[in-house]
Design an enzyme around this catalytic site. Structure first.
Site, PDB file in Angstrom:
ATOM      1  N   ALA A 178      39.161  43.719  61.875  1.00 48.31           N
ATOM      2  CA  ALA A 178      39.394  42.278  61.956  1.00 48.31           C
ATOM      3  C   ALA A 178      39.506  41.781  63.394  1.00 48.31           C
ATOM      4  O   ALA A 178      39.134  40.644  63.690  1.00 48.31           O
ATOM      5  CB  ALA A 178      40.655  41.917  61.180  1.00 48.31           C
ATOM      6  N   GLN A 207      34.713  47.102  58.751  1.00 45.84           N
ATOM      7  CA  GLN A 207      35.673  46.779  57.703  1.00 45.84           C
ATOM      8  C   GLN A 207      35.649  45.286  57.388  1.00 45.84           C
ATOM      9  O   GLN A 207      36.314  44.851  56.456  1.00 45.84           O
ATOM     10  CB  GLN A 207      37.076  47.207  58.136  1.00 45.84           C
ATOM     11  CG  GLN A 207      37.239  48.714  58.323  1.00 45.84           C
ATOM     12  CD  GLN A 207      38.574  49.079  58.945  1.00 45.84           C
ATOM     13  OE1 GLN A 207      38.736  49.052  60.155  1.00 45.84           O
ATOM     14  NE2 GLN A 207      39.550  49.414  58.109  1.00 45.84           N
ATOM     15  N   VAL A 215      33.980  41.516  56.392  1.00 45.94           N
ATOM     16  CA  VAL A 215      33.064  41.030  55.350  1.00 45.94           C
ATOM     17  C   VAL A 215      32.328  39.776  55.795  1.00 45.94           C
ATOM     18  O   VAL A 215      31.675  39.124  54.998  1.00 45.94           O
ATOM     19  CB  VAL A 215      33.836  40.742  54.035  1.00 45.94           C
ATOM     20  CG1 VAL A 215      34.466  42.020  53.497  1.00 45.94           C
ATOM     21  CG2 VAL A 215      34.902  39.661  54.226  1.00 45.94           C
ATOM     22  N   ASP A 216      32.428  39.450  57.095  1.00 48.92           N
ATOM     23  CA  ASP A 216      31.947  38.149  57.580  1.00 48.92           C
ATOM     24  C   ASP A 216      30.469  38.106  57.943  1.00 48.92           C
ATOM     25  O   ASP A 216      29.894  37.036  58.144  1.00 48.92           O
ATOM     26  CB  ASP A 216      32.777  37.680  58.782  1.00 48.92           C
ATOM     27  CG  ASP A 216      32.913  38.747  59.871  1.00 48.92           C
ATOM     28  OD1 ASP A 216      31.894  39.394  60.213  1.00 48.92           O
ATOM     29  OD2 ASP A 216      34.029  38.931  60.384  1.00 48.92           O
ATOM     30  N   HIS A 255      33.666  47.122  53.184  1.00 48.24           N
ATOM     31  CA  HIS A 255      34.363  46.255  52.235  1.00 48.24           C
ATOM     32  C   HIS A 255      33.459  45.181  51.661  1.00 48.24           C
ATOM     33  O   HIS A 255      33.943  44.187  51.117  1.00 48.24           O
ATOM     34  CB  HIS A 255      35.593  45.631  52.916  1.00 48.24           C
ATOM     35  CG  HIS A 255      36.624  46.646  53.297  1.00 48.24           C
ATOM     36  ND1 HIS A 255      37.475  46.493  54.372  1.00 48.24           N
ATOM     37  CD2 HIS A 255      36.937  47.856  52.748  1.00 48.24           C
ATOM     38  CE1 HIS A 255      38.263  47.552  54.469  1.00 48.24           C
ATOM     39  NE2 HIS A 255      37.948  48.388  53.491  1.00 48.24           N
ATOM     40  N   CYS A 257      26.572  42.452  34.593  1.00 46.80           N
ATOM     41  CA  CYS A 257      25.216  43.007  34.736  1.00 46.80           C
ATOM     42  C   CYS A 257      24.893  43.408  36.172  1.00 46.80           C
ATOM     43  O   CYS A 257      23.843  43.975  36.435  1.00 46.80           O
ATOM     44  CB  CYS A 257      24.179  42.004  34.223  1.00 46.80           C
ATOM     45  SG  CYS A 257      23.891  40.576  35.315  1.00 46.80           S
ATOM     46  N   THR A 270      40.649  47.536  65.141  1.00 49.17           N
ATOM     47  CA  THR A 270      41.185  48.058  63.889  1.00 49.17           C
ATOM     48  C   THR A 270      42.437  48.869  64.175  1.00 49.17           C
ATOM     49  O   THR A 270      42.489  49.620  65.155  1.00 49.17           O
ATOM     50  CB  THR A 270      40.150  48.923  63.140  1.00 49.17           C
ATOM     51  OG1 THR A 270      40.791  49.575  62.029  1.00 49.17           O
ATOM     52  CG2 THR A 270      39.506  49.962  64.045  1.00 49.17           C
ATOM     53  N   ASN A 282      41.853  48.388  71.039  1.00 50.24           N
ATOM     54  CA  ASN A 282      42.723  47.675  70.100  1.00 50.24           C
ATOM     55  C   ASN A 282      44.002  47.255  70.816  1.00 50.24           C
ATOM     56  O   ASN A 282      44.498  47.971  71.691  1.00 50.24           O
ATOM     57  CB  ASN A 282      43.074  48.574  68.905  1.00 50.24           C
ATOM     58  CG  ASN A 282      43.637  47.793  67.738  1.00 50.24           C
ATOM     59  OD1 ASN A 282      42.981  46.891  67.210  1.00 50.24           O
ATOM     60  ND2 ASN A 282      44.847  48.112  67.333  1.00 50.24           N
TER      61      ASN A 282
END
Length: 254
Positions: free
Chosen positions: A23, A102, A104-105, A122, A133, A196, A221
């Site tokens: 993130a 990680q 999803v953007d 993710h 389906c 992260t 980080n």
């Protein structure tokens, strides 16, 4: 010429560079850290239900609230920032690059990293999938239907429940994607963990796997991570200013 010399017309082989991004790489793009210690899902249990699979499937009201939340998601307004652009520039330099994210953007792809070189652990917020389906379609199409008056749009193929193509709480990661990510971690000669906390498993373990297989581990980080002792280099500077020069150095042939 020694056994290690290369003929004049043969360029030096560039090492495989793998990046595990979390993130923190997207906060400069205006996307908050929902899953972190102070993230929305931790602070507001009711909001967490909107992305919890069992609650989502069982309660139509939860689904309606989830669709309203998606309409307001900052991910659809966000643009790649300097860190995303630096990763794309590294890939364009000819350096073998694989991104394991990680997030999803979809910002790595928007910055120019080819889809085939990005592993989304993710999933992605930019698509929807049918829980019955498994038909897949665009999030934009689904949100247009919500805006047109369908508060909980159903699958157009079978009438099943639609959900974001992300891994909700209570769902397992795609084993094929995770297996490919594991292979990348084992093969990488340089492995960067960027933005992260390396707390969420099994994604976090990829840093350890890379180090165990001989990769040079670099952690970028703001806060300490459990894998800092394995790292050849730990960088605490802001990602947007630290990553571009770091990746520019990696782009130079050895």
């Amino acid at each position: 010429m020694t056994g290690t010399d290369l003929p004049p017309d043969q360029p030096a082989r560039r090492p495989l560079v793998a990046l595990l991004t979390g993130a923190g790489i997207s906060t400069d793009s205006g996307i908050p850290d929902y899953r972190g210690p102070n993230g929305l899902w931790r602070r507001d249990p009711e909001a967490e239900k909107l992305v919890t699979y069992d609650a989502y499937m069982a309660d139509p009201e939860i689904r309606r609230r989830s669709w309203r939340m998606r309409q307001e998601s900052p991910a659809f307004r966000a643009r790649p920032n300097a860190a995303h652009e630096a990763v794309a520039a590294l890939e364009r330099s000819g350096t073998p690059v694989r991104v394991i994210t990680q997030n999803v953007d979809g910002l790595h792809q928007l910055a120019g990293v080819p889809e085939r070189k990005v592993l989304e652990l993710h999933g992605t917020v930019r698509a929807v999938t049918c829980t019955r389906c498994h038909a897949r379609s665009s999030m934009r199409e689904a949100l247009d239907r919500v805006a047109a008056g369908e508060p909980d749009p159903a699958c157009l193929v079978c009438g099943g429940i639609l959900k974001s193509a992300t891994v909700m709480f209570g769902e397992r990661l795609d084993p094929e994607v995770l297996g490919t990510a594991l292979g990348v971690a084992k093969a990488a000669e340089v492995f960067l963990a960027v933005g992260t906390t390396l707390q969420v498993q099994p994604a976090a373990s990829l840093a350890g796997v890379a180090a165990e297989h001989g990769a040079r581990l670099i952690i970028v980080n703001a806060d300490p991570t459990p894998y800092d002792p394995l790292a050849a280099e730990v960088i605490r500077e802001p990602i947007g200013s630290a990553l571009p020069p770091l990746l520019a150095r990696l782009a130079q042939p050895a």
